[in-house]
Write an enzyme that holds these catalytic residues in place. Sequence first.
Site, PDB file in Angstrom:
ATOM      1  N   TYR A 153       0.842  -1.177  -0.027  1.00 25.63           N
ATOM      2  CA  TYR A 153      -0.092   0.132   0.043  1.00 25.63           C
ATOM      3  C   TYR A 153       0.929   1.339   0.038  1.00 25.63           C
ATOM      4  CZ  TYR A 153      -3.260   3.492   1.323  1.00 25.63           C
ATOM      5  OH  TYR A 153      -4.109   4.725   1.197  1.00 25.63           O
ATOM      6  N   GLY A 184      -3.510  11.486   6.922  1.00 25.53           N
ATOM      7  CA  GLY A 184      -3.262  10.562   7.768  1.00 25.53           C
ATOM      8  C   GLY A 184      -4.817   9.596   7.802  1.00 25.53           C
ATOM      9  N   THR A 188     -13.572   6.249   7.112  1.00 26.29           N
ATOM     10  CA  THR A 188     -14.412   6.181   6.030  1.00 26.29           C
ATOM     11  C   THR A 188     -14.647   4.495   6.095  1.00 26.29           C
ATOM     12  OG1 THR A 188     -12.466   5.745   4.489  1.00 26.29           O
ATOM     13  CG2 THR A 188     -13.361   8.096   4.740  1.00 26.29           C
TER      14      THR A 188
HETATM   15  P1  NDP Z   1     -13.620   4.261   0.824  1.00 26.32           P
HETATM   16  O1  NDP Z   1     -13.413   2.781   0.745  1.00 26.32           O
HETATM   17  O2  NDP Z   1     -14.693   4.765   1.670  1.00 26.32           O
HETATM   18  O3  NDP Z   1     -13.907   4.817  -0.815  1.00 26.32           O
HETATM   19  C1  NDP Z   1     -12.881   4.190  -1.792  1.00 26.32           C
HETATM   20  C2  NDP Z   1     -13.682   4.654  -3.150  1.00 26.32           C
HETATM   21  O4  NDP Z   1     -12.902   4.088  -3.973  1.00 26.32           O
HETATM   22  C3  NDP Z   1     -15.036   4.194  -3.330  1.00 26.32           C
HETATM   23  O5  NDP Z   1     -15.806   5.031  -3.912  1.00 26.32           O
HETATM   24  C4  NDP Z   1     -14.722   2.776  -4.343  1.00 26.32           C
HETATM   25  O6  NDP Z   1     -15.928   2.796  -5.016  1.00 26.32           O
HETATM   26  C5  NDP Z   1     -13.793   3.283  -4.942  1.00 26.32           C
HETATM   27  N1  NDP Z   1     -12.866   2.402  -5.654  1.00 26.32           N
HETATM   28  C6  NDP Z   1     -12.012   1.503  -5.002  1.00 26.32           C
HETATM   29  N2  NDP Z   1     -11.580   0.416  -5.982  1.00 26.32           N
HETATM   30  C7  NDP Z   1     -12.235   0.749  -7.243  1.00 26.32           C
HETATM   31  C8  NDP Z   1     -11.920   0.267  -8.447  1.00 26.32           C
HETATM   32  N3  NDP Z   1     -11.582  -0.837  -8.756  1.00 26.32           N
HETATM   33  N4  NDP Z   1     -12.778   0.878  -9.336  1.00 26.32           N
HETATM   34  C9  NDP Z   1     -13.424   2.015  -9.283  1.00 26.32           C
HETATM   35  N5  NDP Z   1     -13.548   2.477  -7.864  1.00 26.32           N
HETATM   36  C10 NDP Z   1     -12.976   1.825  -6.994  1.00 26.32           C
HETATM   37  O7  NDP Z   1     -12.059   4.803   1.099  1.00 26.32           O
HETATM   38  P2  NDP Z   1     -11.451   6.239   1.381  1.00 26.32           P
HETATM   39  O8  NDP Z   1     -12.887   7.311   0.966  1.00 26.32           O
HETATM   40  O9  NDP Z   1     -10.879   6.513   2.831  1.00 26.32           O
HETATM   41  O10 NDP Z   1     -10.522   6.186   0.244  1.00 26.32           O
HETATM   42  C11 NDP Z   1     -10.379   7.363  -0.885  1.00 26.32           C
HETATM   43  C12 NDP Z   1      -8.883   7.290  -0.981  1.00 26.32           C
HETATM   44  O11 NDP Z   1      -8.197   7.884   0.078  1.00 26.32           O
HETATM   45  C13 NDP Z   1      -7.993   6.042  -1.633  1.00 26.32           C
HETATM   46  O12 NDP Z   1      -7.135   6.364  -2.800  1.00 26.32           O
HETATM   47  C14 NDP Z   1      -7.337   6.197  -0.260  1.00 26.32           C
HETATM   48  O13 NDP Z   1      -6.069   5.263  -0.326  1.00 26.32           O
HETATM   49  C15 NDP Z   1      -7.171   7.485   0.271  1.00 26.32           C
HETATM   50  N6  NDP Z   1      -6.673   7.571   1.601  1.00 26.32           N
HETATM   51  C16 NDP Z   1      -7.540   7.051   2.790  1.00 26.32           C
HETATM   52  C17 NDP Z   1      -7.088   7.457   4.011  1.00 26.32           C
HETATM   53  C18 NDP Z   1      -7.844   6.886   5.209  1.00 26.32           C
HETATM   54  O14 NDP Z   1      -7.603   6.962   6.292  1.00 26.32           O
HETATM   55  N7  NDP Z   1      -9.135   6.725   4.839  1.00 26.32           N
HETATM   56  C19 NDP Z   1      -5.796   7.992   4.479  1.00 26.32           C
HETATM   57  C20 NDP Z   1      -5.217   8.544   3.107  1.00 26.32           C
HETATM   58  C21 NDP Z   1      -5.445   8.226   1.985  1.00 26.32           C
HETATM   59  P3  NDP Z   1     -16.410   1.397  -5.484  1.00 26.32           P
HETATM   60  O15 NDP Z   1     -16.189   0.315  -4.358  1.00 26.32           O
HETATM   61  O16 NDP Z   1     -17.978   1.665  -5.699  1.00 26.32           O
HETATM   62  O17 NDP Z   1     -15.971   1.001  -6.825  1.00 26.32           O
HETATM   63  C1  8X3 Z   2      -4.358   5.526   4.632  1.00 26.01           C
HETATM   64  C2  8X3 Z   2      -3.462   6.113   5.917  1.00 26.01           C
HETATM   65  O1  8X3 Z   2      -1.940   5.141   7.570  1.00 26.01           O
HETATM   66  O2  8X3 Z   2      -3.491   3.631   6.892  1.00 26.01           O
HETATM   67  O3  8X3 Z   2      -3.707   6.016   3.531  1.00 26.01           O
HETATM   68  O4  8X3 Z   2      -1.884   3.959   5.621  1.00 26.01           O
HETATM   69  S1  8X3 Z   2      -2.570   4.510   6.544  1.00 26.01           S
END
Ligand code: NDP
Ligand code: 8X3
Length: 252
Positions: A153, A184, A188
């Site tokens: 990741y 961070g 979600t």
């Molecule tokens: P969620 O799981 O709530 O949302 C993820 C979103 O990505 C969903 O809408 C999902 O839609 C979409 N997605 C995942 N895989 C696919 C795919 N193969 N094709 C199309 N859409 C896809 O997580 P977050 O909102 O937290 O994540 C959003 C971004 O933020 C990510 O890139 C994550 O790495 C990043 N992030 C998150 C953090 C956290 O702590 N939550 C911290 C730092 C970064 P669906 O399943 O309907 O396809």
């Molecule tokens: C998501 C934050 O710290 O779980 O990007 O990798 S962490």
Amino acid sequence: MDKIALITGATSGIGKATAQILAKNGFNVIITGRRQDRLLQLQEELTESYKIECKILCFDIRDSKATEQAFASLPKEWQQIDLLINNAGLAAGLDPIHKADLNDWEQMMDTNVKGLLYISRLVTPIMVERKMGQIINISSIAGKEVYANGSVYCASKHGVEAITKGMRIDLNPYGIKVGSISPGAVETEFSIVRLKDTTANKKVYAGFTPLNAGDIAATVEFMVTRPAHVTIGDVVILPTAQASVTVFNKQL
Ligand code: NDP
Ligand code: 8X3
């Protein structure tokens, strides 16, 4: 036509909150994801609440052909994207390098890195032609640091960090703004998906107040409302209780 934003991964979490805040700011939005029911529900909410136009594209961003077909299905005027939010992504599994599941690795690299590239490859030539546009890549603190059991990741988000910097250089001659947000811990569906456990959030976010999706959406709002001569390159945003990718002040 008013400005158009395309937000990948808008069915949940950060992407959904970003679509809501952009619609509130008057953007017409294209929302994407694999869960059609959620896209339809959000489309109804956004068009009714904010009187903007909203298109939905339901496809798996890991599939380059499906991504191409989805984008091509947009009317030409909707392909003129002003703002691309590369958000779709996930972590799958939390395992050491010698034990992790290859499918998890493939899912993360195919979504977080290759999927981001597929959609960007379609949107950027039109931005270049128009000599305008803005791209915000949702990276992570995991794109700057590495932690046990998270190597792939972290590799995917280090990849996003490199792609963001490269995009900014390549698109610089065309006046296109490129930046990233590196959050961070945000509560979600992220940990539910990563740990394949619907009760995961209870454990992961116990003892501290994590960020919420709205905090990241507000950061997007700040970045897109800067004047034309200002580009925010990267924003590291952490819960106050988080000092690094692994150091938390938890009250358990
Ligand atoms: P969620 O799981 O709530 O949302 C993820 C979103 O990505 C969903 O809408 C999902 O839609 C979409 N997605 C995942 N895989 C696919 C795919 N193969 N094709 C199309 N859409 C896809 O997580 P977050 O909102 O937290 O994540 C959003 C971004 O933020 C990510 O890139 C994550 O790495 C990043 N992030 C998150 C953090 C956290 O702590 N939550 C911290 C730092 C970064 P669906 O399943 O309907 O396809
Ligand atoms: C998501 C934050 O710290 O779980 O990007 O990798 S962490």
